[in-house]
Design an enzyme around this catalytic site. Structure first.
Site, short mmCIF file in Angstrom:
data_model
loop_
_atom_site.label_atom_id
_atom_site.label_comp_id
_atom_site.label_asym_id
_atom_site.label_seq_id
_atom_site.Cartn_x
_atom_site.Cartn_y
_atom_site.Cartn_z
N HIS A 1 29.11 -10.86 50.35
CA HIS A 1 28.56 -10.03 51.43
C HIS A 1 29.00 -8.56 51.30
O HIS A 1 29.43 -8.15 50.24
CB HIS A 1 28.90 -10.65 52.80
N GLU B 1 33.31 -11.96 57.73
CA GLU B 1 33.50 -12.56 56.41
C GLU B 1 33.63 -11.51 55.31
O GLU B 1 34.47 -11.62 54.42
CB GLU B 1 32.33 -13.51 56.10
N HIS C 1 34.00 -16.48 49.31
CA HIS C 1 33.31 -16.60 50.60
C HIS C 1 34.22 -17.30 51.61
O HIS C 1 35.19 -17.96 51.23
CB HIS C 1 32.01 -17.40 50.44
N GLU D 1 34.95 -21.29 49.02
CA GLU D 1 34.79 -21.11 50.47
C GLU D 1 36.16 -21.36 51.08
O GLU D 1 36.61 -22.50 51.22
CB GLU D 1 33.78 -22.10 51.04
ZN LIG Z 1 29.43 -16.19 52.50
#
Ligand SMILES: [Zn+2]
Length: 221
Positions: A9, A23, A77, A144
């Site tokens: 992102h 995030e 992430h 993640e």
């Molecule tokens: Zn993400």
């Protein structure tokens, strides 16, 4: 050896939002800390797809790594679902084996050592068709790190020392996958003197640096 580090992102795309966190900010912190650790501890080059708060498309990220001929690719992430969702998981492209599977396994298990210390569960070593995994030509992994939507996990994600540990674990896993040797391993040290005060030690250290050009550190024992 060139390791591509991809902070998920950025810019107009904040990624997941929850518990006062964005995030895109956590992924950037993890990415930068991982890169710094790699550069400090191993003989390798690191490239960031972004090192600041800027928007990049998925194909731009892939293109940068492919063009630079990176040897490994790691995308960061943070998950988001419910307040009670929890844990750490990693992804590689479906059906990939060999170096890609090894990369995922090594990073996954290094990071899980940190997670275990904090009671964060293992969601598993997974496979998913994601653009950054599909289009990169080198072994690629996406991690993640916990859930921004979970208040307990968000609390940890706000801690710089926790993020430092998670980043270090990523770096160690990447270094193992790239078969990089820790710069501090198998080195021999020459102790040149002991001194009663730090000032005196620093003074002598500087004299030796000037005289021999050696890398001299003053350490307290
Ligand atoms: Zn993400």
């Amino acid at each position: 050896m060139l390791i591509a580090i991809d902070a998920g992102h950025g810019g107009k795309d904040p990624g997941a939002i929850g518990n006062g966190l964005l995030e895109k900010e956590i992924t950037l912190k993890l990415a930068l800390k991982t890169g710094v650790y790699l550069r400090t501890h191993y003989d390798c080059d690191v490239m960031y797809t972004r090192n600041r708060d800027v928007f990049l498309s998925l194909s731009e990220r892939v293109h940068m790594a492919n063009l630079a001929k990176a040897d490994l690719f790691c995308s960061f992430h943070i998950n988001s679902l419910n307040a009670d969702s929890e844990g750490f998981e990693t992804f590689r492209y479906p059906g990939t084996t060999g170096e890609t599977a090894v990369l995922q396994q090594l990073v996954h298990s290094e990071v899980m050592k940190v997670m275990n210390n904090f009671g964060i569960p293992d969601r598993g070593v997974k496979q998913q068709d994601l653009a950054v995994l599909r289009e990169t030509v080198m072994p690629a992994l996406l991690t993640e790190t916990m859930f921004i939507s979970n208040p307990d996990e968000a609390k940890l994600l706000k801690s710089e020392t926790f993020l430092e540990q998670v980043a270090q674990a990523h770096a160690v896993g990447l270094a193992k996958a790239a078969r990089l040797r820790d710069k501090d391993e198998n080195r021999y040290y020459l102790v040149t003197g002991t001194f009663a005060t730090k000032e005196h030690a620093e003074e002598q250290a500087q004299r030796l640096r000037d005289m021999y050009g050696w890398l001299i550190h003053v350490k307290e024992r």
